[in-house]
Design a protein around this motif. Sequence first.
Motif, PDB file in Angstrom:
ATOM      1  N   GLU A  76       0.890  -1.176   0.000  1.00  0.00           N
ATOM      2  CA  GLU A  76       0.000   0.000   0.000  1.00  0.00           C
ATOM      3  C   GLU A  76       0.917   1.212   0.000  1.00  0.00           C
ATOM      4  OE1 GLU A  76      -1.976   3.384   1.590  1.00  0.00           O
ATOM      5  OE2 GLU A  76      -0.466   2.264   2.733  1.00  0.00           O
ATOM      6  N   PRO A  77       0.621   2.236  -0.805  1.00  0.00           N
ATOM      7  CA  PRO A  77       1.602   3.309  -1.031  1.00  0.00           C
ATOM      8  C   PRO A  77       2.163   3.945   0.238  1.00  0.00           C
ATOM      9  CG  PRO A  77      -0.206   3.509  -2.584  1.00  0.00           C
ATOM     10  CD  PRO A  77      -0.586   2.415  -1.630  1.00  0.00           C
ATOM     11  N   GLU A  78       1.298   4.397   1.136  1.00  0.00           N
ATOM     12  CA  GLU A  78       1.788   5.085   2.323  1.00  0.00           C
ATOM     13  C   GLU A  78       2.566   4.148   3.229  1.00  0.00           C
ATOM     14  OE1 GLU A  78       0.108   7.751   6.085  1.00  0.00           O
ATOM     15  OE2 GLU A  78      -1.231   7.200   4.433  1.00  0.00           O
ATOM     16  N   LEU A  79       2.068   2.932   3.427  1.00  0.00           N
ATOM     17  CA  LEU A  79       2.757   1.980   4.290  1.00  0.00           C
ATOM     18  C   LEU A  79       4.086   1.549   3.680  1.00  0.00           C
ATOM     19  CD1 LEU A  79       2.762   0.282   6.849  1.00  0.00           C
ATOM     20  CD2 LEU A  79       1.453  -1.477   5.620  1.00  0.00           C
ATOM     21  N   PHE A  80       4.124   1.373   2.367  1.00  0.00           N
ATOM     22  CA  PHE A  80       5.384   0.997   1.708  1.00  0.00           C
ATOM     23  C   PHE A  80       6.438   2.069   1.938  1.00  0.00           C
ATOM     24  CE2 PHE A  80       8.302   0.885  -1.898  1.00  0.00           C
ATOM     25  CZ  PHE A  80       8.687  -0.446  -1.895  1.00  0.00           C
ATOM     26  N   ARG A  81       6.060   3.326   1.756  1.00  0.00           N
ATOM     27  CA  ARG A  81       7.017   4.416   1.962  1.00  0.00           C
ATOM     28  C   ARG A  81       7.443   4.502   3.424  1.00  0.00           C
ATOM     29  NH1 ARG A  81       3.456   7.061  -1.689  1.00  0.00           N
ATOM     30  NH2 ARG A  81       2.349   7.994   0.068  1.00  0.00           N
ATOM     31  N   ASP A  82       6.484   4.351   4.337  1.00  0.00           N
ATOM     32  CA  ASP A  82       6.780   4.513   5.756  1.00  0.00           C
ATOM     33  C   ASP A  82       7.724   3.424   6.265  1.00  0.00           C
ATOM     34  OD1 ASP A  82       6.254   5.882   8.338  1.00  0.00           O
ATOM     35  OD2 ASP A  82       5.386   3.945   8.875  1.00  0.00           O
ATOM     36  N   ILE A  83       7.454   2.172   5.904  1.00  0.00           N
ATOM     37  CA  ILE A  83       8.313   1.069   6.347  1.00  0.00           C
ATOM     38  C   ILE A  83       9.737   1.282   5.858  1.00  0.00           C
ATOM     39  CG2 ILE A  83       8.829  -1.386   5.997  1.00  0.00           C
ATOM     40  CD1 ILE A  83       6.673  -1.011   8.056  1.00  0.00           C
ATOM     41  N   ASN A  84       9.896   1.619   4.594  1.00  0.00           N
ATOM     42  CA  ASN A  84      11.241   1.783   4.044  1.00  0.00           C
ATOM     43  C   ASN A  84      11.939   3.010   4.607  1.00  0.00           C
ATOM     44  OD1 ASN A  84      11.917  -0.318   1.773  1.00  0.00           O
ATOM     45  ND2 ASN A  84       9.730   0.131   1.588  1.00  0.00           N
ATOM     46  N   ARG A  85      11.217   4.090   4.792  1.00  0.00           N
ATOM     47  CA  ARG A  85      11.825   5.286   5.387  1.00  0.00           C
ATOM     48  C   ARG A  85      12.359   4.981   6.778  1.00  0.00           C
ATOM     49  NH1 ARG A  85      10.079   8.469   9.177  1.00  0.00           N
ATOM     50  NH2 ARG A  85       7.973   7.588   9.077  1.00  0.00           N
ATOM     51  N   ARG A  86      11.573   4.301   7.573  1.00  0.00           N
ATOM     52  CA  ARG A  86      11.978   4.026   8.952  1.00  0.00           C
ATOM     53  C   ARG A  86      13.108   3.006   9.017  1.00  0.00           C
ATOM     54  NH1 ARG A  86       6.624   2.609  12.173  1.00  0.00           N
ATOM     55  NH2 ARG A  86       8.130   2.469  13.903  1.00  0.00           N
ATOM     56  N   VAL A  87      12.990   1.922   8.287  1.00  0.00           N
ATOM     57  CA  VAL A  87      14.039   0.898   8.321  1.00  0.00           C
ATOM     58  C   VAL A  87      15.361   1.457   7.805  1.00  0.00           C
ATOM     59  CG1 VAL A  87      14.810  -1.275   7.298  1.00  0.00           C
ATOM     60  CG2 VAL A  87      12.490  -1.085   8.209  1.00  0.00           C
ATOM     61  N   LEU A  88      15.301   2.210   6.715  1.00  0.00           N
ATOM     62  CA  LEU A  88      16.528   2.713   6.106  1.00  0.00           C
ATOM     63  C   LEU A  88      17.166   3.843   6.902  1.00  0.00           C
ATOM     64  CD1 LEU A  88      15.406   2.537   2.374  1.00  0.00           C
ATOM     65  CD2 LEU A  88      16.979   0.993   3.559  1.00  0.00           C
ATOM     66  N   SER A  89      16.497   4.305   7.942  1.00  0.00           N
ATOM     67  CA  SER A  89      17.126   5.254   8.857  1.00  0.00           C
ATOM     68  C   SER A  89      18.024   4.534   9.863  1.00  0.00           C
ATOM     69  CB  SER A  89      16.060   6.069   9.604  1.00  0.00           C
ATOM     70  OG  SER A  89      15.365   5.274  10.558  1.00  0.00           O
ATOM     71  N   HIS A  90      17.928   3.205   9.906  1.00  0.00           N
ATOM     72  CA  HIS A  90      18.796   2.378  10.743  1.00  0.00           C
ATOM     73  C   HIS A  90      19.856   1.749   9.840  1.00  0.00           C
ATOM     74  CE1 HIS A  90      16.076   2.866  14.164  1.00  0.00           C
ATOM     75  NE2 HIS A  90      15.072   2.576  13.359  1.00  0.00           N
ATOM     76  N   ASP A  91      20.351   0.594  10.192  1.00  0.00           N
ATOM     77  CA  ASP A  91      21.318  -0.140   9.386  1.00  0.00           C
ATOM     78  C   ASP A  91      20.553  -1.280   8.710  1.00  0.00           C
ATOM     79  OD1 ASP A  91      23.670  -0.941   8.280  1.00  0.00           O
ATOM     80  OD2 ASP A  91      24.675  -1.448  10.156  1.00  0.00           O
ATOM     81  N   ALA A  92      20.751  -1.466   7.431  1.00  0.00           N
ATOM     82  CA  ALA A  92      19.969  -2.481   6.718  1.00  0.00           C
ATOM     83  C   ALA A  92      20.793  -3.099   5.602  1.00  0.00           C
ATOM     84  CB  ALA A  92      18.691  -1.862   6.141  1.00  0.00           C
ATOM     85  N   MET A  93      20.391  -4.297   5.230  1.00  0.00           N
ATOM     86  CA  MET A  93      21.005  -5.015   4.121  1.00  0.00           C
ATOM     87  C   MET A  93      19.909  -5.696   3.311  1.00  0.00           C
ATOM     88  SD  MET A  93      22.736  -8.075   6.370  1.00  0.00           S
ATOM     89  CE  MET A  93      22.648  -9.372   5.125  1.00  0.00           C
ATOM     90  N   LEU A  94      20.287  -6.272   2.214  1.00  0.00           N
ATOM     91  CA  LEU A  94      19.317  -6.857   1.296  1.00  0.00           C
ATOM     92  C   LEU A  94      18.795  -8.203   1.766  1.00  0.00           C
ATOM     93  CD1 LEU A  94      21.063  -6.222  -2.136  1.00  0.00           C
ATOM     94  CD2 LEU A  94      18.891  -5.209  -1.421  1.00  0.00           C
ATOM     95  N   GLY A  95      17.495  -8.405   1.583  1.00  0.00           N
ATOM     96  CA  GLY A  95      16.913  -9.731   1.515  1.00  0.00           C
ATOM     97  C   GLY A  95      16.515  -9.967   0.070  1.00  0.00           C
ATOM     98  N   ASN A  96      16.049 -11.163  -0.233  1.00  0.00           N
ATOM     99  CA  ASN A  96      15.626 -11.417  -1.606  1.00  0.00           C
ATOM    100  C   ASN A  96      14.473 -10.511  -2.025  1.00  0.00           C
ATOM    101  OD1 ASN A  96      14.456 -13.587   0.345  1.00  0.00           O
ATOM    102  ND2 ASN A  96      12.922 -13.459  -1.303  1.00  0.00           N
ATOM    103  N   ILE A  97      13.615 -10.146  -1.076  1.00  0.00           N
ATOM    104  CA  ILE A  97      12.493  -9.261  -1.413  1.00  0.00           C
ATOM    105  C   ILE A  97      13.023  -7.908  -1.872  1.00  0.00           C
ATOM    106  CG2 ILE A  97      10.484  -8.031  -0.497  1.00  0.00           C
ATOM    107  CD1 ILE A  97      10.048 -10.431   1.381  1.00  0.00           C
ATOM    108  N   GLU A  98      13.935  -7.323  -1.106  1.00  0.00           N
ATOM    109  CA  GLU A  98      14.473  -6.020  -1.493  1.00  0.00           C
ATOM    110  C   GLU A  98      15.276  -6.107  -2.786  1.00  0.00           C
ATOM    111  OE1 GLU A  98      12.895  -6.012   2.196  1.00  0.00           O
ATOM    112  OE2 GLU A  98      14.729  -7.171   1.804  1.00  0.00           O
TER     113      GLU A  98
END
Length: 314
Positions: A76-98
């Motif tokens: 869903e557009p808003e939730l997709f943006r919100d999840i990625n904005r918040r996670v990417l403000s921390h430390d992150a790496m790829l999963g197969n989904i990303e």
Amino acid sequence: MSGQPGRSCPLGYRYRPEQLADTAERWPEDVLLVAGGLYGNPFALDALEAMAAAERARGHRVRLLFNGDFNWFNAEPELFRDINRRVLSHDAMLGNIEFELANPSDAAGCGCSYPAFIDQGVVERSNRIMRRLQQEAAQTPEIGEHLAALKRWRFGIFGGLNILVVHGDGDSLAGWGLSREAFAAGNHPQVSEWFDRSGADVIVSSHTCLPLLWSGEAGGRPCLVANNGSAGMANLAGDPRGLVVRISSKTAIYDSVARCSTGPVTVELVPLAFDVDRWLALFDQLWPKGSEAALSYRQRIVNGPSLEPNRLVL
């Protein structure tokens, strides 16, 4: 079968264990929290950020690392943006989904590289979930660019130990070689080889959705594998909480469901309690009865898998 979308392993997922330590970082923090499989659950993300904040309130320096698949149900557009904005403000790496959001491939499907024991219906539903999520990602190319820049693995020197964090296993972003099923099938020689060739003391994984702790030896030295299963979904029978890997020499502020020690640190599977009722209400809006995600996951979200806590340590 291995060439089918959802079961294939793209070349871009693969790496050699020897190269994993080439990008070693120094992690000076006191606590390492590794969360795989958030699956787009904003309430689990709330709980995870609160967990990290509580550690910091105790004076602990914290690294919060998302080791992939933080997207999935958030179509869903808003939730997709919100999840990625918040996670990417921390430390992150790829999963197969990303990886598949940043580099869509019809041949890979969902990129899960499902083994033969996974029902074909699950594979096909996952491919359709991925196509819907890719439609959301196409509307936010700036997120796709950020995801494309993430690494496939992380190798950190933490607490005097070499900590390798992958999404899948020692050969592939979506490998199943560190799954409960692989250990049950006698994968110990391969696991020992990954430790030997990478130089890791601890390997942290996710991807396969069922948690475990395993300890053994490689080349005469102690080694440990931790798989948190899922941070955003139930992991144990009758228990709706997610799980997070916590690595530290500092006393935990939360009770763990399983723990093993190696060298100066303790590796724990720590429950992540989130608002399940609110999550189910949102999930049912996004994925109503009969939808792909409802068929594949709703029962697990409500009741958990059949895994009992006393079986977590292998």
